[in-house]
Design an enzyme around this catalytic site. Sequence first.
Site, mmCIF file in Angstrom:
data_model
loop_
_atom_site.group_PDB
_atom_site.id
_atom_site.type_symbol
_atom_site.label_atom_id
_atom_site.label_comp_id
_atom_site.label_asym_id
_atom_site.label_seq_id
_atom_site.Cartn_x
_atom_site.Cartn_y
_atom_site.Cartn_z
ATOM 1 N N GLY A 29 2.320 -0.046 -3.106
ATOM 2 C CA GLY A 29 1.023 -0.013 -3.777
ATOM 3 C C GLY A 29 -0.017 0.819 -3.039
ATOM 4 N N ARG A 50 6.367 -7.654 4.663
ATOM 5 C CA ARG A 50 7.044 -8.954 4.771
ATOM 6 C C ARG A 50 8.502 -8.869 4.358
ATOM 7 N NH1 ARG A 50 3.416 -12.576 1.203
ATOM 8 N NH2 ARG A 50 3.642 -10.691 -0.044
ATOM 9 N N ASP A 70 2.996 -11.496 8.263
ATOM 10 C CA ASP A 70 2.339 -12.216 7.172
ATOM 11 C C ASP A 70 0.930 -12.539 7.664
ATOM 12 O OD1 ASP A 70 1.345 -14.227 5.489
ATOM 13 O OD2 ASP A 70 3.355 -14.971 5.040
ATOM 14 N N TYR A 162 -9.891 -15.185 -6.641
ATOM 15 C CA TYR A 162 -9.794 -13.773 -6.235
ATOM 16 C C TYR A 162 -11.195 -13.158 -6.077
ATOM 17 C CZ TYR A 162 -8.090 -8.902 -6.514
ATOM 18 O OH TYR A 162 -7.791 -7.577 -6.275
ATOM 19 N N LYS A 166 -12.927 -11.453 -2.758
ATOM 20 C CA LYS A 166 -13.277 -10.031 -2.734
ATOM 21 C C LYS A 166 -14.786 -9.835 -2.520
ATOM 22 C CE LYS A 166 -9.106 -8.470 -3.113
ATOM 23 N NZ LYS A 166 -8.495 -7.762 -1.964
HETATM 24 P P1 NAP Z 1 0.578 -4.884 -4.553
HETATM 25 O O1 NAP Z 1 1.324 -3.666 -4.955
HETATM 26 O O2 NAP Z 1 0.891 -6.203 -5.146
HETATM 27 O O3 NAP Z 1 0.632 -4.962 -2.957
HETATM 28 C C1 NAP Z 1 0.071 -6.036 -2.269
HETATM 29 C C2 NAP Z 1 0.281 -5.792 -0.808
HETATM 30 O O4 NAP Z 1 -0.289 -6.894 -0.091
HETATM 31 C C3 NAP Z 1 1.768 -5.733 -0.469
HETATM 32 O O5 NAP Z 1 1.986 -4.706 0.461
HETATM 33 C C4 NAP Z 1 2.022 -7.099 0.139
HETATM 34 O O6 NAP Z 1 2.990 -7.100 1.155
HETATM 35 C C5 NAP Z 1 0.688 -7.391 0.805
HETATM 36 N N1 NAP Z 1 0.539 -8.826 1.038
HETATM 37 C C6 NAP Z 1 0.358 -9.810 0.133
HETATM 38 N N2 NAP Z 1 0.309 -10.999 0.744
HETATM 39 C C7 NAP Z 1 0.463 -10.758 2.073
HETATM 40 C C8 NAP Z 1 0.501 -11.575 3.216
HETATM 41 N N3 NAP Z 1 0.389 -12.909 3.150
HETATM 42 N N4 NAP Z 1 0.677 -10.983 4.418
HETATM 43 C C9 NAP Z 1 0.817 -9.651 4.526
HETATM 44 N N5 NAP Z 1 0.790 -8.819 3.461
HETATM 45 C C10 NAP Z 1 0.623 -9.377 2.257
HETATM 46 O O7 NAP Z 1 -0.966 -4.701 -4.846
HETATM 47 P P2 NAP Z 1 -1.978 -3.491 -4.680
HETATM 48 O O8 NAP Z 1 -2.522 -3.241 -6.020
HETATM 49 O O9 NAP Z 1 -1.424 -2.385 -3.899
HETATM 50 O O10 NAP Z 1 -3.120 -4.263 -3.866
HETATM 51 C C11 NAP Z 1 -3.577 -3.843 -2.597
HETATM 52 C C12 NAP Z 1 -4.996 -4.348 -2.423
HETATM 53 O O11 NAP Z 1 -5.821 -3.744 -3.420
HETATM 54 C C13 NAP Z 1 -5.135 -5.862 -2.603
HETATM 55 O O12 NAP Z 1 -6.024 -6.371 -1.659
HETATM 56 C C14 NAP Z 1 -5.713 -5.979 -3.996
HETATM 57 O O13 NAP Z 1 -6.465 -7.153 -4.147
HETATM 58 C C15 NAP Z 1 -6.568 -4.738 -4.072
HETATM 59 N N6 NAP Z 1 -6.888 -4.307 -5.426
HETATM 60 C C16 NAP Z 1 -5.906 -3.968 -6.296
HETATM 61 C C17 NAP Z 1 -6.258 -3.582 -7.581
HETATM 62 C C18 NAP Z 1 -5.240 -3.190 -8.613
HETATM 63 O O14 NAP Z 1 -5.610 -2.996 -9.781
HETATM 64 N N7 NAP Z 1 -3.976 -3.035 -8.283
HETATM 65 C C19 NAP Z 1 -7.599 -3.545 -7.960
HETATM 66 C C20 NAP Z 1 -8.569 -3.898 -7.043
HETATM 67 C C21 NAP Z 1 -8.203 -4.266 -5.761
HETATM 68 P P3 NAP Z 1 4.566 -7.243 0.843
HETATM 69 O O15 NAP Z 1 5.007 -5.881 0.428
HETATM 70 O O16 NAP Z 1 5.102 -7.687 2.132
HETATM 71 O O17 NAP Z 1 4.688 -8.265 -0.260
#
Ligand code: NAP
Length: 256
Positions: A29, A50, A70, A162, A166
Amino acid sequence: MTPERTAPGHAAAETGEGRVVLVTGGARGIGAACAAGVHARGDRVAVTHRGDPPEAPRGDGRRYLPLRCDVTEPAEVEAAFVALEEHWGPAEVVVANAGITRDALLVRMGEELWQEVVDTNLTGAYRVARRAVSKMIRLRRGRMVFVSSVGAFLGVPGQVNYAATKAGMVGMARALAREVASRGITVNVVAPGVVATDMTAALGGERFAQLTAMVPLGRAATPEEVAACIGFLCSEDASYVTGAVLPVDGGLGMGL
Ligand code: NAP
């Protein structure tokens, strides 16, 4: 947490091998795109994961270090930093990106759903920032970026947990920005809107289409578009930017 590769020894930041960058949740991501971006610019990048260790960008493992961690486990955060410091030295740039959603309407949101999101998104970012900041203070330089969300300001039904985390990241970043400004450390926030990652794929096509229809630019962001903005905040070009919240949302939250 363990490093996935043996260390070539300490490499001080002054050696010209690129800055030492840590991206949490860097296996996929937005975090993976961010790691690839700073790696392409010549920095040394450690990513937490993880599951299986991620592949190095462009197959170049010399400046890439996967660390199992984690962020809900304080001992794993500590071990990740120790491994990073033994490998390359202290982190000069930290991107607190790891995050989850556990959506439910508040009436159905038990403490478990609340705690899991708070512990990962907000307390996880606190653990990482706290562990990084003392070394940055000693270096008298540093960049921190917290990955928040437009959901902090917009308020999305089903995301009380959430949104609280944030929004909390914004307050945390701004308080910290004031604490460390005199030490040459900047602390900023990006607030992405709808980004095409596993997180939004889990919403299903219909909900995803509803969300993107609300975006003035009419589409989701790519992870790389968000990573480019994080890269800017981590760069020398952003030397006079601190305590800022940079929306990367195609206009979704404008005016909020
Ligand atoms: P994603 O593809 O679901 O990736 C989430 C990432 O967070 C993964 O690398 C996951 O690690 C890691 N993670 C989750 N729980 C964890 C834990 N307990 N310890 C360590 N790592 C952990 O989501 P993404 O969209 O790339 O999200 C990245 C950030 O952007 C997040 O903070 C999310 O809230 C924010 N965000 C996303 C969006 C959106 O539309 N996608 C919008 C606004 C903000 P693993 O690979 O090990 O599971």
